[in-house]
Design a protein around this motif. Structure first.
Motif, PDB file in Angstrom:
ATOM      1  N   PHE A   1       0.594  -1.008  -0.550  1.00 52.66           N
ATOM      2  CA  PHE A   1       0.329   0.205  -0.449  1.00 52.66           C
ATOM      3  C   PHE A   1       0.626   1.094   0.424  1.00 52.66           C
ATOM      4  N   PRO A   2       0.253   2.880  -0.914  1.00 51.26           N
ATOM      5  CA  PRO A   2       0.946   3.695  -0.543  1.00 51.26           C
ATOM      6  C   PRO A   2       1.396   4.086   1.090  1.00 51.26           C
ATOM      7  N   GLU A   3       2.348   4.688   1.352  1.00 50.13           N
ATOM      8  CA  GLU A   3       2.581   4.986   2.836  1.00 50.13           C
ATOM      9  C   GLU A   3       1.179   5.620   3.117  1.00 50.13           C
ATOM     10  N   GLU A   4       0.784   6.453   2.980  1.00 49.43           N
ATOM     11  CA  GLU A   4      -0.242   7.767   3.130  1.00 49.43           C
ATOM     12  C   GLU A   4      -1.600   6.868   3.891  1.00 49.43           C
ATOM     13  N   ALA A   5      -1.845   5.343   2.611  1.00 54.83           N
ATOM     14  CA  ALA A   5      -2.351   5.151   3.147  1.00 54.83           C
ATOM     15  C   ALA A   5      -2.836   4.176   4.693  1.00 54.83           C
ATOM     16  N   LEU A   6      -1.257   3.858   4.820  1.00 52.02           N
ATOM     17  CA  LEU A   6      -1.059   3.059   6.394  1.00 52.02           C
ATOM     18  C   LEU A   6      -1.155   4.422   7.171  1.00 52.02           C
ATOM     19  N   HIS A   7      -1.865   5.577   7.491  1.00 51.67           N
ATOM     20  CA  HIS A   7      -1.613   6.192   7.792  1.00 51.67           C
ATOM     21  C   HIS A   7      -3.416   6.670   8.204  1.00 51.67           C
ATOM     22  N   ARG A   8      -3.994   6.201   7.160  1.00 55.69           N
ATOM     23  CA  ARG A   8      -5.923   6.527   6.868  1.00 55.69           C
ATOM     24  C   ARG A   8      -6.627   5.201   8.157  1.00 55.69           C
ATOM     25  N   SER A   9      -7.694   6.119   8.831  1.00 59.11           N
ATOM     26  CA  SER A   9      -8.312   5.642   9.192  1.00 59.11           C
ATOM     27  C   SER A   9      -9.697   4.401   8.871  1.00 59.11           C
ATOM     28  N   VAL A  10     -10.144   3.930   9.154  1.00 56.96           N
ATOM     29  CA  VAL A  10     -10.979   2.951   8.895  1.00 56.96           C
ATOM     30  C   VAL A  10     -12.565   2.363   9.612  1.00 56.96           C
ATOM     31  N   GLU A  11     -13.079   3.909   9.500  1.00 59.19           N
ATOM     32  CA  GLU A  11     -14.568   3.894  10.111  1.00 59.19           C
ATOM     33  C   GLU A  11     -13.574   3.939  11.899  1.00 59.19           C
ATOM     34  N   GLU A  12     -13.373   4.837  11.757  1.00 56.84           N
ATOM     35  CA  GLU A  12     -12.422   5.895  13.093  1.00 56.84           C
ATOM     36  C   GLU A  12     -11.676   4.913  14.248  1.00 56.84           C
ATOM     37  N   GLU A  13     -11.292   3.701  13.456  1.00 54.89           N
ATOM     38  CA  GLU A  13     -10.229   3.343  14.252  1.00 54.89           C
ATOM     39  C   GLU A  13      -9.279   3.748  13.730  1.00 54.89           C
ATOM     40  N   TRP A  14      -7.731   2.623  15.133  1.00 52.47           N
ATOM     41  CA  TRP A  14      -6.760   3.359  14.336  1.00 52.47           C
ATOM     42  C   TRP A  14      -6.719   2.658  12.697  1.00 52.47           C
ATOM     43  N   SER A  15      -5.431   3.660  12.331  1.00 54.16           N
ATOM     44  CA  SER A  15      -4.509   3.084  11.592  1.00 54.16           C
ATOM     45  C   SER A  15      -3.709   2.127  11.526  1.00 54.16           C
ATOM     46  N   PHE A  16      -2.944   1.495   9.905  1.00 58.11           N
ATOM     47  CA  PHE A  16      -2.058   0.140  10.478  1.00 58.11           C
ATOM     48  C   PHE A  16      -1.302   0.688  11.204  1.00 58.11           C
ATOM     49  N   ILE A  17      -0.649   1.884  11.036  1.00 56.37           N
ATOM     50  CA  ILE A  17       1.023   2.097  12.161  1.00 56.37           C
ATOM     51  C   ILE A  17       0.715   2.405  12.845  1.00 56.37           C
ATOM     52  N   GLN A  18      -0.479   2.909  13.708  1.00 58.60           N
ATOM     53  CA  GLN A  18      -1.022   2.807  15.145  1.00 58.60           C
ATOM     54  C   GLN A  18      -1.440   2.036  15.752  1.00 58.60           C
ATOM     55  N   THR A  19      -1.627   0.764  14.308  1.00 61.41           N
ATOM     56  CA  THR A  19      -2.345  -0.569  15.094  1.00 61.41           C
ATOM     57  C   THR A  19      -0.219  -0.656  15.619  1.00 61.41           C
ATOM     58  N   LEU A  20       0.252  -0.591  15.012  1.00 64.44           N
ATOM     59  CA  LEU A  20       1.766  -1.718  15.328  1.00 64.44           C
ATOM     60  C   LEU A  20       2.195  -0.090  16.789  1.00 64.44           C
ATOM     61  N   ARG A  21       1.829   1.281  16.938  1.00 62.86           N
ATOM     62  CA  ARG A  21       2.717   1.429  17.734  1.00 62.86           C
ATOM     63  C   ARG A  21       1.589   0.738  18.784  1.00 62.86           C
ATOM     64  N   HIS A  22       0.551   0.935  18.793  1.00 67.00           N
ATOM     65  CA  HIS A  22      -0.277  -0.168  20.230  1.00 67.00           C
ATOM     66  C   HIS A  22       0.002  -1.467  20.753  1.00 67.00           C
ATOM     67  N   LEU A  23       0.808  -2.010  19.740  1.00 65.35           N
ATOM     68  CA  LEU A  23       0.936  -3.797  20.009  1.00 65.35           C
ATOM     69  C   LEU A  23       2.640  -2.655  21.191  1.00 65.35           C
ATOM     70  N   ASN A  24       3.169  -2.006  19.963  1.00 65.56           N
ATOM     71  CA  ASN A  24       4.083  -1.652  20.991  1.00 65.56           C
ATOM     72  C   ASN A  24       4.266  -2.025  22.248  1.00 65.56           C
ATOM     73  N   PHE A  25       3.517  -0.911  22.298  1.00 63.47           N
ATOM     74  CA  PHE A  25       3.020   0.257  23.936  1.00 63.47           C
ATOM     75  C   PHE A  25       2.337  -1.042  24.661  1.00 63.47           C
ATOM     76  N   ALA A  26       1.849  -2.736  24.715  1.00 58.19           N
ATOM     77  CA  ALA A  26       1.218  -3.422  24.736  1.00 58.19           C
ATOM     78  C   ALA A  26       2.285  -4.348  25.503  1.00 58.19           C
ATOM     79  N   SER A  27       3.483  -4.580  24.148  1.00 57.81           N
ATOM     80  CA  SER A  27       4.783  -5.327  25.040  1.00 57.81           C
ATOM     81  C   SER A  27       5.342  -5.016  25.787  1.00 57.81           C
ATOM     82  N   ALA A  28       5.675  -3.722  25.954  1.00 57.00           N
ATOM     83  CA  ALA A  28       6.429  -2.873  26.712  1.00 57.00           C
ATOM     84  C   ALA A  28       6.195  -3.094  28.387  1.00 57.00           C
ATOM     85  N   ALA A  29       4.380  -2.524  28.511  1.00 54.92           N
ATOM     86  CA  ALA A  29       4.123  -2.605  29.701  1.00 54.92           C
ATOM     87  C   ALA A  29       3.251  -4.150  29.934  1.00 54.92           C
TER      88      ALA A  29
END
Length: 266
Positions: free
Chosen positions: A125-153
């Motif tokens: 996908f174009p990088e811009e699409a990976l920052h795009r929210s679908v139905e107000e959910e996290w973008s793909f990149i935000q999802t990865l960022r959240h999983l990084n947080f969960a593992s750290a926690a």
């Protein structure tokens, strides 16, 4: 528009009142009584319905995504039925509830393999699409960022004892209360490679814990009473690792779902 902020309306009586398109955030409806309520078109997320009772309701064209347990619909507990059907569709899902250290190692290996496929798909996908929210959910990149947080926690802080294991790009869940010293920049727009660099470190951290894990360690407990999050006393190591497995499994499904939606939009 009338606004209510930091007010206690406990015991208030609303009758023949229109709250159409109203926004409720961090609102307590504990023990509320509702009758003849129209929820058509409502969007609810981050909600607790524990010990709720719904009678005489119509559930048509309704989508529910969340944790189910003892959910009785017309006299039938649907939670085991849904669980069994999901396991039938995705046989590896049952392995996300391991009983011993070897099972945790197997589950993590499955997740790393599955996520590698998902990331490879995302790279088409174009990088811009990976920052795009679908139905107000996290973008793909935000999802990865959240999983990084969960593992750290749950692994970095709880299991390994690092009081502050955070990276500036870590992303807590949206309804989190917020804490001093824990990053939370939802609006940041790092590149996929930037986030994957952190992701690789976190996956290696979890993998290291899984590789050395014993059944005795799995049965032990950890305490992190110092300020921050999680802040737990005598919390089972098994639960810490199970939370990470669940987060990784469920959020990959969300990510795949949203990538499919992005494909359809293009």
């Amino acid at each position: 528009m009338t606004e209510f902020h930091e007010q206690d309306l406990s015991g208030a009586d609303f009758e023949r009142v229109s709250l159409r398109a109203a926004t409720f955030s961090r609102v307590s409806l504990n023990d509320a009584r509702m009758q003849a309520i129209d929820f058509t078109g409502a969007h609810i997320r981050g909600a607790l319905f524990n010990r709720s009772r719904l009678r005489g309701v119509e559930l048509v064209d309704v989508e529910i995504s969340g944790e189910l347990g003892n959910v009785v619909v017309n006299g039938v507990d649907i939670a085991p039925l849904v669980d069994a059907e999901l396991n039938r569709r995705m046989p590896e899902r049952a392995k996300m509830r391991p009983g011993d250290a070897d099972g945790f190692r197997e589950a993590w290996a499955i997740l790393e393999r599955r996520w590698a496929d998902t990331v490879a798909r995302a790279r088409t996908f174009p990088e811009e699409a990976l920052h795009r929210s679908v139905e107000e959910e996290w973008s793909f990149i935000q999802t990865l960022r959240h999983l990084n947080f969960a593992s750290a926690a749950w692994v970095g802080r709880m299991v390994l004892g690092d009081a502050s294991p955070w990276h500036p790009l870590d992303l807590p869940w949206d309804e989190a209360p917020g804490w001093d010293g824990i990053p939370w920049d939802r609006a940041a727009r790092p590149s996929l490679d930037e986030v994957l660099a952190v992701r690789g470190e976190r996956q290696a951290m979890v993998r290291g814990v899984m590789e050395s894990l014993t059944d005795d360690q799995l049965a032990s407990e950890v305490s992190r009473p110092e300020p921050g999050w999680p802040q737990e006393e005598n919390f089972p190591v098994r639960n810490c690792l199970s939370i990470v497995l669940n987060e990784e499994w469920e959020h990959r499904l969300y990510a795949e779902r949203d990538l499919t939606a992005l494909e359809k939009d293009n």
